[in-house]
Scaffold this active site. Structure first.
Site, PDB file in Angstrom:
ATOM      1  CG  ASN A 172      -1.738   1.300   1.308  1.00  0.00           C
ATOM      2  OD1 ASN A 172      -1.988   1.925   0.278  1.00  0.00           O
ATOM      3  ND2 ASN A 172      -2.116   1.705   2.505  1.00  0.00           N
ATOM      4  N   GLY A 173       0.778   2.071  -1.020  1.00  0.00           N
ATOM      5  CA  GLY A 173       1.629   3.260  -1.103  1.00  0.00           C
ATOM      6  C   GLY A 173       2.029   3.496  -2.550  1.00  0.00           C
TER       7      GLY A 173
END
Ligand code: AGP
Length: 609
Positions: free
Chosen positions: A102-103
């Site tokens: 996530n990112g």
């Protein structure tokens, strides 16, 4: 703003990974996937475009064996279209290592090019896929070492989950800039993007900090910094109950949450205005500091930003303090003027919005005291702020923020009152009167909700329009912005909010019989001016939906439809007019067959920049 879950333990990982992932679907839902390690350390990956139910269907048709460890992911696309192949988990070329991310990896292109030169084959269009390839390129038998070397190469933000077929009983996690928690169980351990995902299994959690790596087996959790130094884990016990979010008879969570607003405000006022005594527990600032405040700076995104704009009018009006409001994404890059005499308010329902987190860190670095106004208890912003004012609106599932917004508005009235009291900018009588007016708001909400069917009829009668304008003045200019955002984000109809005085400077060119114009015009000192704007629109065949004060007979001559709200102090009208705006958006979106709770392209919390 994706959702990540990982499991290592004695139970079958699959049902745990899927059930936990569903509780994170609010973070993104354009595709999802899982990766497992079975007894013989075979690595299985199943992933599918669309919602988690598509993944479950895929697994029904392609079953997987019992597995003790695994990772799962629900995606909000940043790089690469939503598709099966771009869904997470991603693996290296040999399918030895799988990761969920996530990112945003900002330097992924150069890393990908370098790896391709060495013969690596990439299959997806994502930034995340470079991670397993990098780990594999560094792997010499020590998975932790390979992960650390990889992290050293990454620029950007990530919450990571990593498994490898060479280490079947191990799960590695790492974070910088995106939330990640560790769940401590009995003979099992978890990673997740957010606490609700694992509350069915454990309440003991470690909030992983930026720059930390966690190494999980079923019997142990160890932490170290990116440079390998051991870190003593701080284990918290989650006290709050994440009430199993059920629709309780409502067709959508958004409608349920619209109806929850009177109770949310009642509860907030009973905590913070008990016996007309103002209680801002959590603010964490002395009256002396408040007295020395020279400026208030409010930063937020989206709906929270609109609450901040209302806050400006209220604080300046009551406390006679200059207030600056900015979107977090603009504030953080403009080298803002902030110092120790600035009261810095960061507003975020989720407490995980990357831009707002970064803006708060920027303000802190410049010496300001950061006060967070958050709804999610224990969120990153809440944990990093100097003071935290929780709105306690309860879990908000609908992507379109409703009850969190009205709670944020109420919080701004209370903050303004506190500042006004401390600075003696209003009389004790005026303060008491205002508190009395605020305490009436929940019952006025209940009155407006009784008019829901009339609002539904008006919404449906206008749901065919391909473009909406929302106009307001003074404290209701931000209400116009919020009404436009509500409509566009769940119905996908182009909608613009404007300060009504701006119409003649261009936007009025848009007006014709094909436009609907929502005019927010409760009784106020700008009522006449707003009425003139309505006449100008009608003169150009625009279709006017007015939000007016109950009993206003005059307004009917300037509008095609009128929605009435009870009379309240002029300053309090944003609290009331937002309810019809929310319902207009809701019923138009439903009429158009939109997915109200999970609109396309959106997610409930935006943890990427
Ligand atoms: C509001 O309806 C939207 N979903 C969105 O604009 C939201 O307000 C924004 O992303 C900020 O979220 P936050 O309050 O969690 O920081």
């Amino acid at each position: 703003m994706c959702g990540i879950v990982g499991y290592v333990g004695n139970k079958d990982a699959l049902p745990i990974l899927l059930e936990s992932l569903k509780k994170l679907e609010y973070r993104g839902y354009d595709s999802s996937g899982v990766a497992f390690l079975d007894h013989d350390a075979h690595l299985f990956v199943r992933k599918s475009k669309g919602k988690i139910r598509n993944l479950e269907e895929l697994i029904r048709t392609q079953p997987v064996p019992f597995a003790h460890a695994g990772i799962s992911h629900t995606r909000w696309a940043t790089h690469g279209l939503p598709s099966d192949i771009n869904a997470h988990p991603h693996t290296d070329s040999k399918h030895h290592i799988a990761i969920v991310h996530n990112g945003i990896i900002e330097n992924y292109q150069e890393l990908r090019d370098a790896l391709k030169k060495k013969g690596d084959k990439f299959v997806s269009a994502t930034d995340s896929e470079v991670i397993p390839h990098l780990i594999a390129s560094f792997y010499k038998g020590d998975l932790l070492a390979a992960v650390r070397q990889t992290i050293a190469k990454l620029k950007g933000t990530f919450a990571l989950g990593v498994i490898s077929r060479n280490h079947p009983g191990m799960l590695i996690a790492a974070r910088v800039g995106s939330p990640l928690i560790i769940g401590i169980g009995e003979k099992e351990n978890f990673i997740a993007s957010d606490v609700p995902a694992i509350l069915d299994y454990t309440r003991r959690v470690i909030y992983l900090k930026d720059g930390q790596i966690a190494i999980l087996t079923k019997d142990s959790v160890e932490l170290c910094s990116f440079d390998g130094k051991k870190v003593k884990p701080k284990i918290d016990t989650v006290s709050f109950n994440v009430i199993a979010a059920r629709k309780e008879g409502y067709p959508y969570f958004m409608l349920k949450e619209i109806h929850e607003q009177p109770a949310v405000l009642d509860q907030m006022l009973s905590l913070r205005l008990k016996n007309k005594k103002l209680n801002l527990e959590g603010l964490g600032l002395s009256e002396d500091i408040l007295k020395r405040t020279r400026k208030v700076m409010i930063v937020a995104c989206g709906t929270a930003y609109h609450a901040g704009l209302v806050g400006k009018y209220i604080i300046e009006n009551l406390a006679r303090l200059p207030v600056e409001v900015d979107t977090s994404s603009e504030f953080r890059y403009r080298n803002p003027i902030v110092d120790k005499h600035t009261l810095f308010l960061a507003v975020s329902q989720s407490g995980e919005t990357a831009d707002t987190l970064a803006a708060a860190r920027e303000a802190k670095a410049k010496g300001a005291k950061v006060i967070a106004i958050c709804n999610v208890v224990g969120s990153s912003l809440a944990r990093e702020a100097d003071g935290i004012l929780y709105t306690y609106a309860g879990q908000e599932i609908g992507v379109a923020s409703t009850k969190a917004y009205s709670a944020q508005l109420m919080m701004f009235y209370l903050i303004a009152l506190k500042l006004a009291q401390v600075r003696k900018s209003i009389t004790p009588k005026a303060s008491k009167d205002l508190m009395g007016q605020l305490l009436r708001i929940p019952s006025l909400y209940r009155e407006i909700l009784k008019d829901m069917h009339n609002i539904q009829k008006i919404a449906e009668a206008n749901s065919h329009f391909g473009c909406f304008l929302f106009l307001g003045r003074h404290v209701n200019y931000p209400s116009a912005l919020e009404g436009a955002l509500k409509l566009k984000e769940i119905s996908y109809i182009p909608a613009e909010g404007y300060a009504a005085g701006e119409m003649k400077h261009g936007p009025i060119a848009l007006i014709d019989e094909y436009r609907a114009v929502v005019c927010i015009n409760p009784k106020s000192h700008v009522y006449e001016k707003m009425s003139s704007n309505m006449q100008e629109i009608r003169a150009r065949k625009g279709n006017v939906i007015a939000i007016a004060t109950r009993g206003d007979r005059e307004i009917k001559s300037n509008a095609d439809f009128v929605i009435e709200v009870p009379s309240s102090g002029e300053l309090l009208s944003p609290l009331l007019v937002v309810l019809p705006l929310q319902m207009l958006a809701y019923f138009i979106a439903v009429k158009r067959g939109c997915d109200v709770d999970q609109p396309r392209n959106l997610a409930k919390s935006v943890t990427v920049e």
